[in-house]
Design a protein around this motif. Structure first.
Motif, mmCIF file in Angstrom:
data_model
loop_
_atom_site.group_PDB
_atom_site.id
_atom_site.type_symbol
_atom_site.label_atom_id
_atom_site.label_comp_id
_atom_site.label_asym_id
_atom_site.label_seq_id
_atom_site.Cartn_x
_atom_site.Cartn_y
_atom_site.Cartn_z
ATOM 1 N N GLY A 114 0.795 -1.223 0.000
ATOM 2 C CA GLY A 114 0.000 0.000 0.000
ATOM 3 C C GLY A 114 0.822 1.265 0.000
ATOM 4 N N SER A 115 0.078 2.356 0.039
ATOM 5 C CA SER A 115 0.676 3.672 0.074
ATOM 6 C C SER A 115 -0.113 4.525 1.062
ATOM 7 C CB SER A 115 0.641 4.292 -1.325
ATOM 8 O OG SER A 115 1.234 5.556 -1.314
ATOM 9 N N PRO A 116 0.439 4.923 2.179
ATOM 10 C CA PRO A 116 1.795 4.629 2.615
ATOM 11 C C PRO A 116 1.955 3.144 2.953
ATOM 12 C CG PRO A 116 0.584 5.634 4.407
ATOM 13 C CD PRO A 116 -0.325 5.642 3.204
ATOM 14 N N GLN A 117 3.167 2.657 2.816
ATOM 15 C CA GLN A 117 3.413 1.242 3.044
ATOM 16 C C GLN A 117 3.220 0.869 4.505
ATOM 17 O OE1 GLN A 117 7.073 -0.080 1.270
ATOM 18 N NE2 GLN A 117 6.042 -0.242 -0.700
ATOM 19 N N GLN A 118 2.568 -0.274 4.683
ATOM 20 C CA GLN A 118 2.345 -0.842 6.009
ATOM 21 C C GLN A 118 2.618 -2.328 5.924
ATOM 22 O OE1 GLN A 118 -1.760 0.173 6.674
ATOM 23 N NE2 GLN A 118 -1.227 2.122 7.589
#
Length: 184
Positions: free
Chosen positions: A128-132
């Protein structure tokens, strides 16, 4: 009375007769096919979404991963397709509250039922964006599913902190602990 989801899934899993032996099929590469499995689990062919679920399940049954590339294979053909993340999404999770081993069953968007056990290659990866960090699980033969947000929240609801790992949440299945992430 409606049978609880866990019992229904467990029955389906025991009746399942398997997939074609794609791991044994090694035909010559025939080229690229204009098919994309989107990050959200949708299958797109020549720009149009495949909406017939039986057709998606058929394609999923002949999917093979080799060196991080994905192919649809038959005994005679091998066509490369594009997969934006992983081919499957875990869309449901169930457990039997009376089971002392807390066996968890995950169902994918194409109907695979995967038991969360030590051999399941559970891992947290960026997405994802932001990365998790998001959990991924092996479905079969190196093909993985990403745990959906709804399933993740259900797992968090069932999670607990392990004394030896402060600040980390784990969910238990088949007497093993699986890391969901840090909350510190």
């Amino acid at each position: 009375m409606v049978e609880p989801l866990f019992q229904q899934l467990h029955k389906l899993q025991s009746k399942f007769h398997g997939y074609p032996p794609v791991e044994k099929w090694n035909p010559d590469f025939c080229g690229d096919m204009d098919m994309v499995i989107k990050r959200d689990g949708r299958w797109i062919h020549e720009g149009a979404e495949i909406r017939r679920q039986p057709l998606v399940k058929l394609f999923a049954s002949i999917l093979k991963c080799e060196k991080n590339e994905y192919f649809l294979v038959t005994p005679a053909e091998k066509l490369r397709i594009t997969v934006e993340d992983v081919p499957f999404v875990a869309t449901q999770v169930a457990r039997d509250p009376n089971d002392t081993k807390q066996c968890l069953l995950l169902t994918t968007n194409v109907g695979d039922i995967v038991e969360l056990k030590r051999e399941a290659q559970w891992q947290l990866r960026d997405f994802g964006s932001p990365q998790q960090l998001v959990p991924y699980i092996e479905v079969r033969n190196g093909l993985k599913a990403r745990v959906s947000r709804d399933v993740f929240y259900q797992l968090v609801d069932w999670a607990r902190e392990v004394d030896s790992h402060k600040g980390k949440l784990f969910v238990q299945s088949n007497s093993f602990d699986f890391l969901l992430g840090d909350y510190s």
